[in-house]
Motif scaffolding. Structure first.
Motif, short mmCIF file in Angstrom:
data_model
loop_
_atom_site.label_atom_id
_atom_site.label_comp_id
_atom_site.label_asym_id
_atom_site.label_seq_id
_atom_site.Cartn_x
_atom_site.Cartn_y
_atom_site.Cartn_z
N GLY A 47 77.20 -42.70 -93.61
CA GLY A 47 75.69 -43.29 -94.13
C GLY A 47 75.58 -42.13 -95.24
O GLY A 47 74.71 -42.41 -96.06
N ALA A 48 75.76 -40.66 -95.10
CA ALA A 48 75.31 -39.70 -95.77
C ALA A 48 75.94 -39.96 -97.31
O ALA A 48 75.26 -39.89 -98.23
CB ALA A 48 75.36 -38.23 -95.25
N THR A 53 75.74 -41.59 -102.96
CA THR A 53 76.45 -42.16 -104.22
C THR A 53 76.07 -43.66 -104.38
O THR A 53 76.47 -43.95 -105.45
CB THR A 53 78.02 -42.10 -103.91
N ALA A 54 75.37 -44.45 -103.59
CA ALA A 54 75.34 -46.03 -103.96
C ALA A 54 73.94 -46.35 -104.19
O ALA A 54 73.49 -47.31 -103.88
CB ALA A 54 75.71 -46.63 -102.48
N VAL A 59 70.80 -45.64 -99.56
CA VAL A 59 69.89 -45.21 -98.84
C VAL A 59 69.24 -46.25 -97.71
O VAL A 59 69.21 -45.80 -96.54
CB VAL A 59 68.62 -45.01 -99.63
N SER A 60 69.27 -47.45 -98.17
CA SER A 60 69.03 -48.80 -97.26
C SER A 60 69.98 -48.73 -96.04
O SER A 60 69.52 -48.80 -94.98
CB SER A 60 68.75 -50.01 -98.06
N PHE A 61 71.07 -48.68 -96.46
CA PHE A 61 72.20 -48.59 -95.25
C PHE A 61 72.00 -47.36 -94.47
O PHE A 61 72.19 -47.67 -93.16
CB PHE A 61 73.55 -48.38 -95.99
N LEU A 62 71.60 -46.18 -94.93
CA LEU A 62 71.69 -44.86 -93.91
C LEU A 62 70.39 -45.35 -93.31
O LEU A 62 70.36 -45.20 -91.85
CB LEU A 62 71.23 -43.81 -95.00
#
Length: 176
Positions: A47-48, A53-54, A59-62
């Motif tokens: 997640g970090a 990097t993406a 950020v939405s994934f995290l």
């Protein structure tokens, strides 16, 4: 009540089949590593890394991951206390579990939660995510610390928490 007795018998028979042969120790060496990959540290690192990097997608994934685990962990703990199901007994165990109870499998729940989130955000490697999650579930049985039904309930819990957060996040983060 009769169906629970049948479930217990099936679980015991599958565990006995998986753990009562001469290859169990060799299989356990491989699956210890697989199980260890589901301890949780890797999830935070993924997640970090994606958040750093993406871009917005990372950020939405995290954020979705943190929300899903914020739901999954308390539900998992409540279910453990509610079921109070003893771990497999009278069979070899190749690791020492962190608690007394087996239902649901927290490793499996977390792995399926992550596989669902990764599949949603980064679908190009779906086969890898789902194979990895299923391998973690299998490892818990093959290491002698869970029954098959514990793993199935764990998988459903993880999928349910991921689905709930993804459904909600569509309205909050991706609307517009």
């Amino acid at each position: 009540m009769r169906s629970l007795v049948t479930l217990q018998r099936v679980d015991q028979a599958v565990s006995t089949l998986c753990l009562s042969h001469r290859f169990s120790a060799d299989i356990a060496r491989v699956f210890r590593w697989v199980s260890k990959s589901g301890d949780g540290h890797l999830y935070l690192a993924i997640g970090a890394l994606l958040a750093l990097t993406a871009g917005d997608k990372g950020v939405s994934f995290l954020v979705c991951g943190l929300q899903a685990f914020a739901i999954e962990l308390p539900v998992y703990r409540v279910l453990k206390r509610l079921f109070r199901r003893a771990r497999p007994q009278h069979l070899p165990a190749f690791i020492i579990p962190s608690d007394l109870y087996s239902m649901p499998s927290g490793h499996t729940s977390a792995a399926f939660l992550m596989a669902a989130l990764l599949s949603h955000f980064y679908p190009d490697y779906n086969a890898v995510y789902w194979t990895w999650a299923a391998s973690i579930g299998a490892s818990r049985v093959l290491l002698g610390v869970h029954y098959v039904s514990d793993v199935l309930v764990g998988a459903l819990l993880g999928l349910g928490c991921a689905s709930l957060v993804l459904r909600f996040s569509e309205y909050v983060y991706f609307a517009g």
